[in-house]
Enzyme design. Structure first.
Site, PDB file in Angstrom:
ATOM      1  CB  THR A  64      39.508  38.435  29.027  1.00  0.00           C
ATOM      2  OG1 THR A  64      38.707  38.691  30.176  1.00  0.00           O
ATOM      3  CG2 THR A  64      40.499  37.333  29.352  1.00  0.00           C
ATOM      4  N   GLY A  65      40.519  40.995  30.631  1.00  0.00           N
ATOM      5  CA  GLY A  65      41.309  41.544  31.731  1.00  0.00           C
ATOM      6  C   GLY A  65      41.175  43.056  31.788  1.00  0.00           C
ATOM      7  NE  ARG A 122      37.054  50.618  31.941  1.00  0.00           N
ATOM      8  CZ  ARG A 122      37.159  49.347  31.581  1.00  0.00           C
ATOM      9  NH1 ARG A 122      36.105  48.674  31.188  1.00  0.00           N
ATOM     10  NH2 ARG A 122      38.330  48.735  31.603  1.00  0.00           N
ATOM     11  CB  SER A 138      31.748  39.354  33.530  1.00  0.00           C
ATOM     12  OG  SER A 138      31.723  38.069  32.980  1.00  0.00           O
ATOM     13  CB  THR A 192      32.808  42.788  28.297  1.00  0.00           C
ATOM     14  OG1 THR A 192      33.115  42.694  29.681  1.00  0.00           O
ATOM     15  CG2 THR A 192      33.127  44.191  27.829  1.00  0.00           C
ATOM     16  CB  THR A 210      35.646  40.160  28.349  1.00  0.00           C
ATOM     17  OG1 THR A 210      35.619  41.349  29.087  1.00  0.00           O
ATOM     18  CG2 THR A 210      35.496  40.392  26.890  1.00  0.00           C
TER      19      THR A 210
HETATM   20  C1  SD4 Z   1      37.206  45.664  30.184  1.00  0.00           C
HETATM   21  N1  SD4 Z   1      38.428  43.811  29.283  1.00  0.00           N
HETATM   22  O1  SD4 Z   1      36.161  46.295  30.169  1.00  0.00           O
HETATM   23  C2  SD4 Z   1      37.144  44.227  29.764  1.00  0.00           C
HETATM   24  C3  SD4 Z   1      36.547  43.444  30.859  1.00  0.00           C
HETATM   25  C4  SD4 Z   1      37.316  42.381  31.395  1.00  0.00           C
HETATM   26  O2  SD4 Z   1      38.316  41.744  33.365  1.00  0.00           O
HETATM   27  O3  SD4 Z   1      37.761  41.502  30.704  1.00  0.00           O
HETATM   28  N2  SD4 Z   1      37.518  42.493  32.698  1.00  0.00           N
HETATM   29  O4  SD4 Z   1      38.273  46.136  30.535  1.00  0.00           O
END
Ligand code: SD4
Length: 337
Positions: free
Chosen positions: A249-250, A226, A88, A216, A198
């Site tokens: 994160t998320g 994106r 990731s 990330t 991330t």
């Molecule tokens: C994103 N926040 O690209 C980052 C990646 C991540 O769970 O944390 N994904 O949206």
């Protein structure tokens, strides 16, 4: 050479470099209450997920030698960036739906200076490119081909970032998902935290200065082009040396909608603890998703000027790593749902 053998070799080389560059003896490096002034919580480094613990160790090797927080966070997040088994972040990251590994990263220092790259390909350490954008250009953010050109012109090496494992996973995904991006794909992947997310990192150095970094490969199998929250100053990361810093994160789209990290820093400025500020931001995300909050995960992490830290997530399962003069731990964040 297999990916694993290659990584082990790189890790050994990096450790040797760290050791040979060290000016202090091993004994002097043992944490010491007075030296680190741990009653005031400094220095300290915190980062997202359990894989943040290895990254914190990299940051700590800078902090304990009286290094600057900005150097510590860059050194720290470079560790997962270089790890091909972390799918990731950086090298080995899961690609977009076209099979291209596109990376997002940003960095911010104690003077409010910041740099960022988004949707950059072929560069293993986007965080270092982000730092160079901060230090060598009049801009804050470079994206796509422009970011790649800038990196190559400044000595970064063009590399293949798609590992055989990530390519295999992507081809499997293509069979099942028919090329449609998913909102929260990482929660459906087996294997726990190694499989997602991330790294956001915040540190306070011996002088009490705060810096942060976030890097990330973004949401797996996203549409090409994106960009998530992670490279966006104020969303994925924010630092205010008078108050504190936050990262997250998320699902990046949800974090951008509330400008998460900046919101948390402003809430801390108004007197909230780091955990209470993170919770308030998570509640906004839940309020923005009245129908389906279970479909998404967001976790926030914050540190205030005094070295107090806290985290909060929408759902169970968000962990974070903390290292200071008296603890080196992985903690489970509280959650709303
Ligand atoms: C994103 N926040 O690209 C980052 C990646 C991540 O769970 O944390 N994904 O949206």
């Amino acid at each position: 050479m297999s990916d694993r053998r290659e990584f082990v070799k790189i890790s050994l080389l990096s450790s040797a470099a760290l050791l040979s560059g060290s000016k202090l003896s091993a004994q002097q490096k043992i944490p010491d209450e007075k030296k680190y002034n741990t009653t005031k919580g400094k220095p300290v480094v915190i980062s997202t997920w359990d894989f943040g613990q290895a990254a914190n160790a990299g940051a700590w090797s800078v902090l304990e030698q009286y290094g600057k927080a900005i150097d510590a966070v860059e050194a720290g997040v470079k560790i997962p960036e270089a790890n091909p088994f972390n799918q990731s972040v950086g090298y080995g990251g899961r690609p977009d739906r076209d099979g291209r590994v596109t990376l997002d990263a940003c960095i911010m220092d104690e003077q409010g200076k910041c740099g960022s790259v988004a949707c950059i390909e072929h560069i293993k350490h986007p965080i270092s490119v982000a730092r160079m954008v901060m230090e060598r250009t009049p801009h804050v953010m470079l994206v796509g081909d422009g970011a790649l050109q800038f990196a190559l012109a400044n000595g970064f090496k063009r590399e293949k970032l798609l590992t055989s494992q990530s390519e295999r996973d992507w081809r499997e995904w293509l069979k099942r998902e028919k090329y449609a991006p998913q909102k929260n794909i990482e929660n459906r992947m087996p294997g726990g935290a190694d499989n997602h997310d991330t790294i956001g990192m915040i540190a306070i150095d011996m002088k009490g200065n705060i810096s942060g970094a976030c890097t990330t490969s973004g949401m797996a199998y996203k549409m090409h082009g994106r960009v998530g929250d992670s490279p966006i100053i104020g969303a994925g990361l924010y630092v205010d040396n008078e108050v504190g810093a936050a990262t997250g994160t998320g699902v990046g789209e949800e974090v951008i909608r509330i400008v998460g990290a900046h919101l948390i820093v402003e809430l801390m400025r108004m007197g909230l603890t780091p955990e209470a500020a993170c919770k308030r931001a998570i509640e906004r995300i839940a309020a923005n998703n009245p129908g389906n909050p279970n479909d998404i995960q967001v976790g926030f992490l914050a540190l205030n000027k005094h070295g107090e830290y806290g985290a909060y997530a929408l759902q169970k399962g968000f962990s974070y790593s903390v290292k200071n003069g008296h603890e080196d731990v992985v903690l489970e964040a509280k959650h709303l749902l």
